[in-house]
Design a protein around this motif. Structure first.
Motif, mmCIF file in Angstrom:
data_model
loop_
_atom_site.group_PDB
_atom_site.id
_atom_site.type_symbol
_atom_site.label_atom_id
_atom_site.label_comp_id
_atom_site.label_asym_id
_atom_site.label_seq_id
_atom_site.Cartn_x
_atom_site.Cartn_y
_atom_site.Cartn_z
ATOM 1 N N GLU A 143 16.195 24.241 25.191
ATOM 2 C CA GLU A 143 17.193 23.849 24.326
ATOM 3 C C GLU A 143 17.266 22.336 24.347
ATOM 4 N N SER A 159 12.378 23.157 14.414
ATOM 5 C CA SER A 159 12.746 22.461 15.883
ATOM 6 C C SER A 159 11.999 21.180 15.767
ATOM 7 N N HIS A 166 24.169 26.026 20.351
ATOM 8 C CA HIS A 166 23.497 26.865 21.691
ATOM 9 C C HIS A 166 23.476 28.253 21.235
ATOM 10 N N HIS A 211 20.304 28.270 18.755
ATOM 11 C CA HIS A 211 19.145 27.225 18.758
ATOM 12 C C HIS A 211 17.928 27.972 18.859
#
Ligand code: DGJ
Length: 728
Positions: free
Chosen positions: A327, A568, A625, A628
């Motif tokens: 993360e 990402s 979070h 993710h």
């Protein structure tokens, strides 16, 4: 077996799970392309060469060698010998003649994939990847060319690169060494590419392919804002879900050319490699030159499958940062909040406020070093400006850490300002042509990174800063193109090597940085997204996508970027409104939804936000979070493109086991008297039951009939919906 040489047919067959790539040895010396496409399980395809159609085999009738060369499908075509289509290779000998006759000599197959010296490239373990090396020699010079093909067993990709070795006794000059070429029958192909400008990078463009050559290229010393080292040829009916796609992407960050050429005989040649303009590499006896890698993929299920193949390859075989699957900290960058006008008090104020909202890292952007209070100087003087940061950098970092935050810092290591101590001491370190003005761009020059002493000095300055403070992240910027190419250190007959040697210097710097600071989170950047490419991804798991942070402008930029690169990797921030680039106002919620599709962060002055906006930040950071891993690793399905659909942009990210998905939807302009939209989803399991906004549907209903999306009131409205499998 992923790689087979059929001795009877004299054909190399390269198999990935769903594709086959084949080429043959003709007349015991020529390499001819046979086939690339959907997986074949048979041999017996030599007939595809159509050798019975004259003129084919040149030795049958030597007068026809010329016609043969100009119409056969060649695997690695050479310049000036009779093939008048675009060549992949051009060599000049010391006596001034151009030409080569590369003839098949031998081959070898190995498990795994050797590294390409000094270059970024995909990697593969022995269990998942095999490499074929095909050696060809030119008898007149003793030059040997190795065509390397790596085949992946877990993803539908073949990569190609080329190494040239001078085994003769005299120097030769390589004027063109492209990395990949395929020839095929024309099927009314259309070209899909990514075009743009500063703050408008990588918009998808699709054009039909006419006779002659159509290319995409950069000669700017970087992959560029304008054109992009990606090219796909698609059949006319191609959509996200249907049609055939041949795609190439370059694992390189410098000059490139990608070209499609439709010939008089209705064949199409697709090529990619280093741009030959400005390139000439002297290869002395015993020396080698390696051309960077091209990634090839074929899809028979439209552009969507191509996209997912690239994403998978880059996540599993290119990005090597330990941060790839971690993360990433939610960052706040001070650039749009303060530009150059900050001191340690302001940064601490931002960090304190941000830390209370769930933001985890402060990134100090441009302006912390030398005398840099505008963009007029100090690049190259990587010393902390203590009149701005009282107490020094280490002290600031420790203060920020007290709020539980990490610290990141900006550098532009490749540059040198005319107004800098470094330039006054080493004026010859700037790239320049003696006797000519050095072109300035953003008041800066470019360092000659072809010189080892320059690379070493720059490295030491950057590393010294990182050694002396607890820095978790570096934003590596590069804010101008290369011009007036000349190096004070290269001899006259090696000046044509400068563009590529510059790139090797950049790669060496990043390699060393990651070797000394393996835990560093590196984000590449180039005046926004001018170097958002697969070469840079090898070093940094994320790249700043664009200086345009407007949520609406970002839709097309992120759509084009995500066509090739995983979410990402895409640096995306929520910034202030009116937006600094386009002056548009969008809601804080929409800005959040658009930025949550990438590597999430903020770029505004949090101390100036309303209580309501701060509450939204708290929600967005929690949401980040929670999702993710899904955004970073899920399969990406593009549903709507705002440019094509009357103003709605939408995509879905689906977990590998198809139990979770996230639906992103932005309605750009509100329109009168319209009906709701039935949005057909993709990538779910038809049998599974899913919950969306409290209602239950089968995957089949969501995909084949569609989800009812209400018309939203107002411009720039967005939705971000969770889709979850119902298991009980
Ligand atoms: C260009 C980058 O894209 C911006 O984010 C910012 O870092 C500036 N450079 C700083 O000069």
């Amino acid at each position: 077996m992923p790689i087979i040489y059929d001795e009877t047919e004299k054909i190399f067959m390269l198999h990935t799970p769903n594709t086959t790539y084949a080429f043959a040895v003709v007349d015991d010396c020529y390499l001819a392309h046979v086939y690339y496409g959907k997986r074949l399980h048979d041999t017996g395809i030599r007939y595809l060469l159509r050798e019975e159609e004259p003129p084919f085999v040149p030795s049958v009738n030597r007068r026809e060698k010329n016609s043969f060369l100009d119409q056969a499908w060649m695997e690695y075509p050479e310049s000036g010998m009779g093939d008048y289509r675009e060549s992949a290779f051009c060599m000049r000998t010391a006596d001034g003649f151009r030409g080569s006759e590369l003839r098949f000599a031998s081959y070898g197959i190995e498990a795994g994939k050797p590294r390409l010296a000094g270059l970024p490239a995909t990697w593969g373990a022995e269990e998942t990847c095999s490499t074929l090396n095909v050696y060809c020699t030119d008898a007149r010079t003793g030059v040997e060319v190795c065509l390397a093909y790596s085949v992946f067993e877990d993803v539908d990709v073949v990569t190609r690169s080329v190494t040239v070795e001078n085994r003769g006794n005299e120097s030769v000059y390589l004027e063109k060494v492209l990395s990949a070429c395929i020839d095929m029958e024309n099927r009314d192909y259309e070209m899909v590419g990514l075009f743009g400008s500063w703050a408008r990078e990588r918009h998808v463009q699709r054009l039909s392919l006419g006779y002659g050559r159509q290319n995409i290229s950069s000669f700017k010393g970087e992959s560029s804002h304008q054109e992009h080292p990606f090219l796909a040829l698609v059949t006319p009916e191609t959509t996200q879900t249907t049609g055939e796609v041949y795609a190439m992407n370059f694992v390189y960050s410098g000059n490139f050319i990608a070209q499609a050429e439709r010939s008089q005989f209705d064949s199409v040649r697709m090529t990619m490699g280093i741009h030959p303009e400005g390139f000439c590499w002297k290869l002395a006896p015993g020396e080698q030159f390696t051309a960077p890698e091209v990634v090839l993929t074929y899809s028979d299920e439209g552009l969507g499958k191509m996209t997912r193949t690239f994403h998978e390859l880059y996540r599993t075989h290119l990005i090597r940062s330990p941060w790839l699957r971690r993360e990433r900290p939610i960052l706040i960058n001070n650039w749009e909040a303060t530009y150059f006008d900050f001191d340690e008090k302001k940064l601490i104020e931002i960090a304190k406020e941000a830390s209370q909202l769930g933001i985890e890292m402060l990134v100090m952007d441009d302006g912390w070093f030398g005398n840099r209070n505008t963009d007029e100087g100090s690049l190259g003087d990587w010393e902390v400006n203590e009149s701005k940061l009282a107490g020094g950098l280490a002290c600031l970092v420790e203060d920020v850490k007290k709020f539980g935050m990490k610290f990141g810092i900006w550098f532009e290591p490749e540059m040198i300002s005319p107004d800098s101590k470094l330039f006054r001491k080493h004026p010859d370190w700037a790239i320049q042509i003696p006797g000519r003005d050095i072109t300035q761009s953003r008041a800066q020059y470019v360092l000659d990174l072809s010189r080892q002493e320059v690379v070493d000095r720059v490295y030491e300055m950057v590393a010294e800063i990182l050694r002396n403070a607890d820095i978790s992240y570096v934003k590596w910027d590069m804010n101008r193109q290369l011009t007036t190419m000349g190096s004070a250190a290269l001899p006259a007959d090696r000046q044509g090597e400068l563009y590529h040697r510059y790139m090797l210097g950049v790669y060496q710097l990043q390699e060393r940085l990651l070797a000394e600071f393996p835990e560093l989170l590196l984000e590449n950047c180039s005046g926004g997204g001018a170097r958002f490419d697969a070469g840079m991804l090898y070093y940094s798991p994320q790249i700043w996508c664009s200086d345009d942070t407007d949520a609406v402008e970002r839709l097309a930029i992120q759509e084009g970027t995500a066509m090739v690169y995983p979410l990402s990797c895409m640096g995306a921030h929520v910034s202030a409104c009116p937006n600094h680039i386009v002056g548009r106002n969008t809601s804080f919620e929409t800005r959040g939804h658009v930025a949550l599709a990438g590597t999430f962060g903020y770029e505004l002055d949090v101390t100036k936000l309303s209580a309501e906006e701060k509450e939204l930040i708290k929600e967005q950071t929690v949401f980040y979070h929670r999702y993710h891993a899904l955004v970073a690793e899920g399969d990406y399905y593009r549903l709507l493109s705002a440019g094509e659909t009357g103003g709605a942009d939408s995509f879905l990210v689906v977990s590998k086991d198809k139990s979770r998905a996230l639906l992103f939807y932005v309605q750009v302009l509100a329109r009168a008297n319209r009906k709701n939209r039935l949005l057909r989803l993709q990538g779910l399991s038809p049998e599974k039951m899913y919950r969306v906004c409290g209602k239950c549907y089968t995957g089949a209903v969501l995909m084949y009939a569609g989800l009812n999306i209400k018309l939203l009131q107002g411009d720039f409205k967005s939705l971000l919906w969770e889709i979850e499998e119902i298991t009980e």
